[in-house]
Design a protein around this motif. Sequence first.
Motif, PDB file in Angstrom:
ATOM      1  N   TYR A   1      -3.842   5.209   4.647  1.00  0.00           N
ATOM      2  CA  TYR A   1      -5.013   4.303   5.205  1.00  0.00           C
ATOM      3  C   TYR A   1      -6.112   5.219   5.801  1.00  0.00           C
ATOM      4  O   TYR A   1      -7.509   4.821   5.519  1.00  0.00           O
ATOM      5  CB  TYR A   1      -4.538   3.493   6.278  1.00  0.00           C
TER       6      TYR A   1
ATOM      7  N   THR B   1       1.008  -1.164  -0.075  1.00  0.00           N
ATOM      8  CA  THR B   1       0.002  -0.198  -0.017  1.00  0.00           C
ATOM      9  C   THR B   1       0.881   1.101   0.029  1.00  0.00           C
ATOM     10  O   THR B   1       0.600   2.322  -0.685  1.00  0.00           O
ATOM     11  CB  THR B   1      -0.987   0.042   1.268  1.00  0.00           C
TER      12      THR B   1
ATOM     13  N   GLU C   1      -8.787   2.654  11.702  1.00  0.00           N
ATOM     14  CA  GLU C   1     -10.180   2.411  11.018  1.00  0.00           C
ATOM     15  C   GLU C   1     -11.045   2.421  12.168  1.00  0.00           C
ATOM     16  O   GLU C   1     -12.231   2.874  11.941  1.00  0.00           O
ATOM     17  CB  GLU C   1      -9.856   0.619  10.818  1.00  0.00           C
TER      18      GLU C   1
ATOM     19  N   GLU D   1      -7.416   7.748   4.367  1.00  0.00           N
ATOM     20  CA  GLU D   1      -8.035   8.145   3.160  1.00  0.00           C
ATOM     21  C   GLU D   1      -9.042   7.275   2.491  1.00  0.00           C
ATOM     22  O   GLU D   1     -10.247   7.251   2.292  1.00  0.00           O
ATOM     23  CB  GLU D   1      -7.189   8.818   1.896  1.00  0.00           C
ATOM     24  N   LYS D   2      -8.492   5.720   3.011  1.00  0.00           N
ATOM     25  CA  LYS D   2      -9.271   4.589   2.561  1.00  0.00           C
ATOM     26  C   LYS D   2     -10.640   4.746   3.359  1.00  0.00           C
ATOM     27  O   LYS D   2     -11.594   4.120   2.653  1.00  0.00           O
ATOM     28  CB  LYS D   2      -8.792   3.377   2.939  1.00  0.00           C
ATOM     29  N   TRP D   3     -10.639   5.296   4.678  1.00  0.00           N
ATOM     30  CA  TRP D   3     -11.724   5.100   5.458  1.00  0.00           C
ATOM     31  C   TRP D   3     -12.148   6.468   5.542  1.00  0.00           C
ATOM     32  O   TRP D   3     -12.928   6.878   6.752  1.00  0.00           O
ATOM     33  CB  TRP D   3     -11.404   4.417   6.844  1.00  0.00           C
TER      34      TRP D   3
END
Length: 402
Positions: free
Chosen positions: A308, A215, A242, A310-312
């Motif tokens: 990470y 990633t 997360e 940004e993913k959430w």
Amino acid sequence: MANSSLLLTQKIIDTILASPHQKITFSDYMNLCLYSYPYGYYNSEEISIGFEGDFFTSPTLGEDFGELLAKQLAQFWEILDKPSPFYLVEMGAGEGNLSLTIIKHLQQNYAHIYPHLQYIIVEASPTLRKKQTELLQKHLSSLAKVKWCSLEEIEDNSIRGVFFSNELVDAFPVNIVEKRNNQLKEVYVTYNPQQGFVEVVDDLSTDKIREYLATLNVDLTGEEYPDNYRTEVNLKAIDWLETISRKIRQGYLLTIDYGYTAEKYYHPQRFRGTLKCYYRHRHHDNPYVNIGCQDITCHVNFSAIQIYGEKWGLQTLAYTSQALFLMDLGLGERLAKLSEREIGVGEAIQRRYQLHQLINPEGLGGFRVLLQAKNLTDFQKSQPLQGFQHLRPWDYKPRILE
Ligand SMILES: C[S@@+](CC[C@H](N)C(=O)[O-])C[C@H]1O[C@@H](n2cnc3c(N)ncnc32)[C@H](O)[C@@H]1O
């Protein structure tokens, strides 16, 4: 060796011997050293942060850090359209100094915000939770505004406000990896009665390590990395992010800590990683001594927190240094006022020293301050922030900055 250290060492040995293949990951070892109850470092009765402990943090250098941070938090309340309750969730509150300063400062200087305040402390250590409670009880007229709970206990999608931490993420247990014969391997801890704790290298304990590095676009088996190159992977930070992203309905995540972008973190020349142990204000890199009596820590990989996040749904708004952040919030004016004040020379020198420590680029001033946000409107995102005046958030490109 102190009795508590002997008992903790025995607990770690028992855990290793009861594990499949009599080995545990470095992350499990570090977790036991720091958080095992009652003898892990952060749970021991002797834990002390500041002059009398093993290391300083910004909140242990007087009230300036907390008061300046409170100014930024107060502005967040305005931008979030004055929510009530306004949640401030401090994670990893140590001895409670920062919580006390922020609550007192909001009460005394932001009387229009204070009635809406709900302060939540998320603290892993029961010993430190007790110290925090005692400190707040001693200095506040009531604990009505404060609540302690775990992150999991906070309802999903419930928080309008700010999650924030100072030197939390560097205290998360990490997995250690090494490049061996062009393959990515992991470091485990075993026990041998003659030699004590001994490291062994074996296959990865989880695919999440490979996913994490991929990633970040990092291939440690690449030829630019020398054989035996060693570094860390902070998977706990990703789980933590997360969880926070699930809890925020609308608001900010502010992370203050020492660390690098991935490019610097995984630079081929940093071939022994960033792990450090702190014992009585000295640091070294041996986590197998002073068990339960020393802090073990690693730098934070801020690219991982951003990517990470940004993913959430946590968008990066700004990334700066602690020195700039505090100067933007008025630390310079505090320094200037010292010469006007009618305080004794000794006190003035002491305060000047503390303020300089907070912005010293070789020390606390070089820490990074990362601001992420979830579910803000474009208008809210575009508001100039007091602590980030040296950045224009809309053209900020975090991954290549530094
Ligand atoms: C290095 S200390 C920093 C303390 C304080 N923020 C300061 O600046 O003085 C790390 C703190 O994080 C806490 N901590 C570590 N892991 C945690 C977790 N997963 N959840 C909550 N607190 C945690 C430790 O117990 C300790 O209070």
